[in-house]
Design an enzyme around this catalytic site. Structure first.
Site, PDB file in Angstrom:
ATOM      1  N   ASP B  18     -23.545  26.665 -21.861  1.00 13.58           N
ATOM      2  CA  ASP B  18     -23.300  25.949 -22.731  1.00 13.58           C
ATOM      3  C   ASP B  18     -22.232  25.349 -23.028  1.00 13.58           C
ATOM      4  OD1 ASP B  18     -21.760  27.665 -23.933  1.00 13.58           O
ATOM      5  OD2 ASP B  18     -23.420  28.626 -25.161  1.00 13.58           O
ATOM      6  N   PRO B  61     -48.475  40.544 -21.415  1.00  7.75           N
ATOM      7  CA  PRO B  61     -47.860  39.812 -22.588  1.00  7.75           C
ATOM      8  C   PRO B  61     -46.556  40.535 -23.303  1.00  7.75           C
ATOM      9  CG  PRO B  61     -49.944  40.260 -23.329  1.00  7.75           C
ATOM     10  CD  PRO B  61     -49.918  40.757 -21.720  1.00  7.75           C
TER      11      PRO B  61
END
Lengths: 141, 141, 141, 141
Positions: B18, B61
């Site tokens: 970033d 999951p």
């Protein structure tokens, strides 16, 4: 009469930007993809998730994408993206996206997509099928 | 006997970072996810894409994820990620990931995942089913 | 009097979703991050890109993030994310994010962030500094 | 004598793929970007993070990117990406990337990048400067 143009505005997020403080290139292709879906929603009145079932297609897969980076988009810039189909061919079409910041063109992109169905001779493959005339008509404004 | 640990090394890419020049937080959850799949491949000898069919499950999951950011990971740093299942419960388990740079712990994360099958009473839902004992056994080293 | 809550709505994009047709977990941390910035903009009236200079800080770096995935978010779902600071400590604070779809809670997350300045003893490091009382006051509604 | 080609292999991750089970298009531009940096590291013997200081440039910003998607890349596919500079111009150059799966070309891309320095007349802008002949020489194999 001209092309239907889909506009949306968004703000450049911290997570979109790279160490140079500008939007990392791959993000623009995310912006293009989502605007292509929204342009279809606007033109056809069908939600992206129902586009396939509404028209008997599997989807509108991308076969070519490109972008020209003219001015950097920085953290917190407010971007306007304008998207339109600039050409319909028999079973494919080209979407043009223009991203402007403060009224100046920052990025110009294009996507070539296919109006695709399951290939009956090979169900794991897709093939382009003719785009219906009434679909094409809906992209005129 | 201890837990099987899966290690991999990778270099921090420009696109991971970033404007502060350090890895953007969401990227670590991508690193964790992929290491969880590779840990299962190492333990069970089954490729990620075949895990479901090999074990009669839909997948593993995620129901909970967390990360603690201890030291920043910068562009071009070489990271080592070590992943292990630290607890098996009846139908869920916890994977711990530790990312080190230059031998120092930079990020510690954990994921809770479910050993999940289609819910027979409601085919669009998933439900946890018991993890086979021989699966658990394979995660011991 | 309660906490100031920042709400925004967004639609789940094709590119947010994984082969299970649901939002890939790392994307939620992107959603959280951007909502944290927007919550600060709403509370303080300062654009994200000017937060540092307005308050003499380097930023509000993340030291801990977590998410609990309660219900899947699918392509084209309309999500509402509500974000608030649930605790201010001396130089850090905790932001809670709740993502709802069709009025039901789908994901709950939290971020611990630091009110951070350059460390005068070591300019390449950051250190937490006390959060001004008037900043904290602005997060009450 | 031909162009220096940088090869790397990687496996398609779950998080790279979209609901069609294939790599989402923006990911390919991440793959291209990282291979461009690694090609420069191989040719010049300089780590990506030190490229700027080693050559007195700010970086090698992208001004144009494109990709042609020939065959889908699926979860768990092993991809080989081969990258080379196919043309050097005065202050810019073109990198070609070819991604193959099972020996067949799946994606072909190209990037146009600039050898860029701070613009002395306007320090917030970049401008292309001539690429040194000895840099160009290092990209011959």
């Amino acid at each position: 009469m001209g092309n239907l143009v889909y506009h949306r505005q968004f703000t450049v997020e911290w997570g979109h930007c790279d160490p140079a403080g500008i939007v990392f290139n791959s993000r623009f292709f995310e912006f293009f993809d989502w605007s292509a879906w929204l342009l279809f929603e606007k033109a056809l009145g069908v939600r992206p998730s129902e586009l396939g079932s509404a028209y008997g297609i599997v989807g509108i897969p991308l076969v070519d994408a490109q972008a020209r980076f003219i001015k950097p988009a920085k953290f917190n810039d407010v971007a306007d993206i304008a998207s339109e189909v600039i050409e319909f061919r028999r079973s494919s079409f080209e979407v043009r996206h223009r991203i402007s910041i403060d009224g100046e063109l920052a990025v110009e992109g294009s996507e070539t997509r296919v109006w695709a169905a399951q290939d009956p001779g090979n169900p794991v493959k897709l093939k382009g099928i003719p785009i219906p005339a009434d679909v094409i008509e809906r992209f005129r404004a």
